[in-house]
Structure formats: structure tokens, C-alpha cells
Scaffold this active site. Structure first.
Site, mmCIF file in Angstrom:
data_model
loop_
_atom_site.group_PDB
_atom_site.id
_atom_site.type_symbol
_atom_site.label_atom_id
_atom_site.label_comp_id
_atom_site.label_asym_id
_atom_site.label_seq_id
_atom_site.Cartn_x
_atom_site.Cartn_y
_atom_site.Cartn_z
ATOM 1 N N ARG A 56 -25.167 4.069 16.483
ATOM 2 C CA ARG A 56 -24.335 4.840 15.557
ATOM 3 C C ARG A 56 -22.869 4.413 15.595
ATOM 4 N NH1 ARG A 56 -27.057 10.815 16.168
ATOM 5 N NH2 ARG A 56 -28.664 10.455 14.614
ATOM 6 N N LYS A 87 -46.114 17.405 10.817
ATOM 7 C CA LYS A 87 -46.447 18.622 10.077
ATOM 8 C C LYS A 87 -46.235 18.501 8.571
ATOM 9 C CE LYS A 87 -43.690 21.192 12.921
ATOM 10 N NZ LYS A 87 -42.924 22.426 13.096
ATOM 11 N N GLY A 96 -35.749 10.436 11.847
ATOM 12 C CA GLY A 96 -35.355 10.147 13.235
ATOM 13 C C GLY A 96 -36.398 9.358 13.997
ATOM 14 N N GLY A 156 -32.212 13.885 9.549
ATOM 15 C CA GLY A 156 -32.314 15.054 8.670
ATOM 16 C C GLY A 156 -31.611 14.854 7.342
HETATM 17 P P1 ADP Z 1 -39.356 11.773 11.480
HETATM 18 O O1 ADP Z 1 -38.481 12.235 12.618
HETATM 19 O O2 ADP Z 1 -39.328 10.294 11.313
HETATM 20 O O3 ADP Z 1 -39.059 12.511 10.202
HETATM 21 P P2 ADP Z 1 -41.480 13.557 12.226
HETATM 22 O O4 ADP Z 1 -40.527 14.297 13.109
HETATM 23 O O5 ADP Z 1 -41.945 14.237 11.005
HETATM 24 O O6 ADP Z 1 -40.878 12.116 11.860
HETATM 25 O O7 ADP Z 1 -42.804 13.214 13.019
HETATM 26 C C1 ADP Z 1 -42.800 12.484 14.210
HETATM 27 C C2 ADP Z 1 -43.846 12.997 15.153
HETATM 28 O O8 ADP Z 1 -45.111 13.113 14.544
HETATM 29 C C3 ADP Z 1 -44.011 12.038 16.299
HETATM 30 O O9 ADP Z 1 -43.494 12.631 17.468
HETATM 31 C C4 ADP Z 1 -45.526 11.831 16.382
HETATM 32 O O10 ADP Z 1 -46.024 11.887 17.707
HETATM 33 C C5 ADP Z 1 -46.077 12.967 15.565
HETATM 34 N N1 ADP Z 1 -47.406 12.676 15.024
HETATM 35 C C6 ADP Z 1 -47.738 11.684 14.173
HETATM 36 N N2 ADP Z 1 -49.060 11.701 13.923
HETATM 37 C C7 ADP Z 1 -49.589 12.710 14.628
HETATM 38 C C8 ADP Z 1 -50.904 13.247 14.786
HETATM 39 N N3 ADP Z 1 -51.968 12.693 14.165
HETATM 40 N N4 ADP Z 1 -51.075 14.328 15.587
HETATM 41 C C9 ADP Z 1 -50.013 14.874 16.202
HETATM 42 N N5 ADP Z 1 -48.747 14.430 16.102
HETATM 43 C C10 ADP Z 1 -48.524 13.360 15.321
HETATM 44 MG MG MG Z 2 -38.475 14.080 13.702
#
Ligand code: ADP
Ligand code: MG
Length: 395
Positions: free
Chosen positions: A38, A199, A352, A375
């Protein structure tokens, strides 16, 4: 972009307060900067302002001190890393407003750099307190926002301050808004979005906004479970939120109405327990046994997703395809990252964990753009106006 940038204004000799995002991870043991990505991201703006003869006053938050002075969240380690990166001195104050700061700013010569103390030591920062915003503004003649990662927050240093000073974007802010905006406003075709993560509820607005814009929607990761279930498949004890299946069903209906192609996993890597070392195997999505959970997409899905990505002119990716933190369930995320790296079109990565996954695979520089704002990037792609962007002067 429709907002003014530092190229549109005269900065020579001026006192310029720059909101940067120096919210870096610190090394617990040494207290030093653990990852300076960053800080590096703000260098083009800082270099430019120095070369143009501006007096540069940098400000940032670090961590969550919740309005109290917190010794281990001082910006001193950031100042020394910045000195190292700039190859020159960076003055630092132990406050971000008040007489000590005013004296330090008054002593700055053109081209010199000062870093103010952690803004969030004052509760007024997050409260977007007008008096605090005015105190910050009083330190400068011009305000530059280069903190895209904080642009989704209406705080004193990201939004309030713009009421008292001409406000323009720095280069990082400009780049983020240009690439993310290009995907939403003027995408080349075919345009694919690939979404994953844990989720559905985190991503529902994102899916809805992209749904109306993309040609291909690819869904993997934990959020795919709800879609599989909505199509009548059993997903065992896979992660599945209350209400997510109904949301997935609504999205499937809309996708059908828009006539876009929607790709879901056709196979998965499954385990009996949510553990790094859990025994695992690959099965078709239609054959997940009772008591098992899907922790990654399988090889057939990896191939189908990669093919769709490679055939696209622009790809936006958010959300890992599996529990990539554990090697046994990282192949799906790796395959998608590789496909984006090979894609000849524009590739944009946001989020993230997703950015972290791409960086740990060593593929970040193979992407057109990896957003520095977790975010903030998501909110932007959801189609929301970010307060930190809205506050800047129009062109
Ligand atoms: P980002 O931060 O890039 O927006 P998210 O926070 O939405 O991504 O999701 C990241 C998390 O999703 C990771 O920690 C990963 O372990 C989890 N994840 C991905 N696929 C699965 C799954 N099939 N079951 C449980 N957790 C999952
Ligand atoms: Mg995340």
C-alpha cells in the site's frame, strides 16, 4: 475519469495534504511494516508532487485505534519504510492536528514530505467531524485523495475535508476508478464476471449489479453451494447460509431473463471436516455424499471456467474458488488466477482475499489491474457511489 486529478491543478509551492492508505500490516514481533504494497501504491503521486515542487503533507489511518492514542499503531514504522522507498527524509509528527503539526508544515520546503500521525487516534476522524476536517484542511492549500481503499467511508479525511479545500484525485485513485469504472460503464464484449468467496449474502448486491452488465457469470467458491442447492442438488454439510438458496434462485431467474450464460461448478473437491488436513476427494456436483462438504471446485469445473475466461475481452474477478488458504483446496483459485493471467483481454481483480491469493501465486503483475481496495472495490462494483470519490471536484 470525470473527477479532477493532480494533473489538472497547479501544485508548485503549494501545501498539499494527501490522504493515502498506509493501513499496512505490521510485524507483531518487530513492529515494523510487514507488507509495504500500500505504501508503494502511493509512490507515483508522492513522486509527482515532489517533482512539481509541492510541500507534501501525507495523512492516513492505521488499524483500529478507535479514537484513542495507541502506541503500537503509530505511523513511525511507516515513515521509516517510506523514507527507504523514497530514498530521502520523511518528517513525521506525533499528532495529526494542532500546533506541533502547524509548525512542522510551516517549515516544509518545496519537495519535502511530512507524514502526520494516525488520523484515527481522534474519534472525530471516523465521525466525519466538521471542525476536525477543517483543522486538517487548514494545514494545506489543496487536498488530494489517493486512498481508494478508504474511499467507501465518509470520514473527515476522506470526505469532510473536501468542503474546505479544492479536492482532486491522486494517481492511484484515478487508476482504480478508471479500471473499475471501465468494467462497469464501457466493457468490451464478451464481458465475464467470476465470483466466489464464502457467502452469498456478502456478494448479493455485487451479483445483481454485474448480472445486468455481463455476458457470462461464473460462480464458484462457497457461494456456489446455494446455487447448486437451488438447482436441486444436495451439497451435504457444505457452508450454506439461511436464506441463501432463495436468493440464489432469484439470481438464476434473472440470469435466465437476461439471457446470459451462467456457469456453476459441475464437480468439487470435498472433505468430511472443515480442516486443513481433512481427507478429501473429487466428485461430480450431483454426487456430494451426506456428511461431506465442498471446499473447492473440481478439475472439470476448473477447465470450464478457464475456457470461459480465456474467451473473454474483459474479466472481473472477486472471491476465491475454494478454501485457498489450505493447499489441498487451492487448485480452483490457482486455475482461475492462471486463466486470468493468460487471458489476452482486460483482467480486473478486486477483493481483499482474492488480491492476496493472486499476490501469493506471484501473478499480480500479470493482471491488468489488481485493486488495492478490498471493501471499496466491492462497493464500487456494486454500483454504489463512494463518498471519497463523490467529494472530489468534477472535471
Ligand atoms: P474477498 O475478500 O476477495 O472479497 P471473500 O471474503 O468473499 O473474498 O471470501 C474469501 C473466503 O472465502 C476465503 O477465506 C475462503 O477460504 C472462503 N471460501 C471460498 N470457498 C469456500 C468454500 N467452498 N467453503 C468455505 N469457505 C470458502
Ligand atoms: Mg474478504
Amino acid at each position: 475519469m470525470e473527477k479532477q486529478t493532480i494533473r489538472d491543478v497547479q501544485v508548485q509551492g503549494k501545501r498539499v495534504i494527501v490522504r493515502v492508505d498506509f493501513n499496512v500490516p505490521l510485524d507483531r514481533a518487530t513492529g515494523g511494516v510487514a507488507d509495504d504494497t500500500r505504501i508503494r501504491a502511493a509512490l507515483p503521486t508522492i513522486h509527482y508532487l515532489r517533482e512539481q515542487g509541492a510541500r507534501v503533507v501525507l495523512c492516513s489511518h492505521l488499524g483500529r485505534p478507535d479514537g484513542r492514542v495507541t502506541e503500537d499503531l503509530r505511523l513511525a514504522p511507516v515513515a521509516s519504510r517510506l523514507e527507504h522507498l523514497l530514498g530521502g527524509p520523511v518528517a513525521a509528527t506525533r499528532e495529526c492536528v494542532g500546533p506541533e503539526v502547524e509548525r512542522a508544515v510551516a517549515g516544509l520546503k518545496p519537495g519535502e514530505v511530512l507524514l502526520l500521525e494516525n488520523l484515527r487516534f481522534h474519534p472525530e476522524e471516523e465521525a466525519n467531524d466538521p471542525a476536525f476536517a477543517r483543522a486538517l484542511a487548514g494545514l494545506a492549500d489543496l487536498y488530494v485523495n489517493d486512498a481508494f481503499g478508504t474511499a467507501h467511508r465518509a470520514h473527515a479525511s476522506t470526505a469532510g475535508i473536501a468542503a474546505y479545500l479544492p479536492a482532486v484525485a491522486g494517481f492511484l485513485m484515478e487508476k482504480e476508478v478508471r479500471f473499475l469504472g471501465q468494467a462497469l460503464q464501457r466493457p468490451e464484449r464478451p464481458f465475464a464476471a467470476i465470483l466466489g468467496g464464502a457467502k452469498v449474502s456478502d456478494k448479493i448486491k455485487l451479483v445483481e449489479n454485474l448480472l445486468a452488465r455481463v455476458d457470462t457469470l461464473i460462480i464458484g467458491g462457497g457461494m456456489a453451494n446455494a446455487f447448486l442447492k437451488a438447482q436441486g442438488l444436495e451439497v451435504g454439510v457444505s457452508r450454506l447460509e439461511e436464506g441463501a438458496v432463495a436468493q440464489a434462485r432469484a439470481i438464476l431467474d434473472k440470469a435466465r431473463q437476461h439471457g446470459l450464460s451462467l456457469l456453476l461448478p459441475t464437480d468439487g473437491v470435498i472433505a468430511e471436516r472443515f480442516e486443513e488436513g481433512a481427507a478429501h476427494k473429487t466428485v461430480p456436483a450431483s454426487e456430494v455424499p451426506v456428511g461431506w462438504m465442498i471446499l473447492d471446485i473440481g478439475p472439470a469445473t476448473r477447465e470450464a471456467f478457464a475456457t470461459a475466461i480465456l474467451g473473454s475481452k474483459i474479466v472481473v474477478w472477486n472471491g476465491p474458488m475454494g478454501v485457498f488458504e489450505w493447499p489441498a483446496f487451492a487448485e480452483g483459485t490457482r486455475a482461475v488466477a492462471r486463466a486470468l493471467a493468460q487471458c489476452r483481454g482486460t483482467t480486473i481483480v478486486g477483493g481483499g482475499e482474492t488480491a492476496q491469493a493472486v499476490a501469493s501465486l506471484g501473478l499480480a503483475d500479470k493482471m491488468t489491474h489488481v485493486s488495492t481496495g478490498g471493501g471499496a472495490a466491492l462497493e464500487f462494483l456494486e454500483g454504489r457511489e463512494l463518498p471519497g470519490v463523490a467529494a472530489l471536484c468534477d472535471k
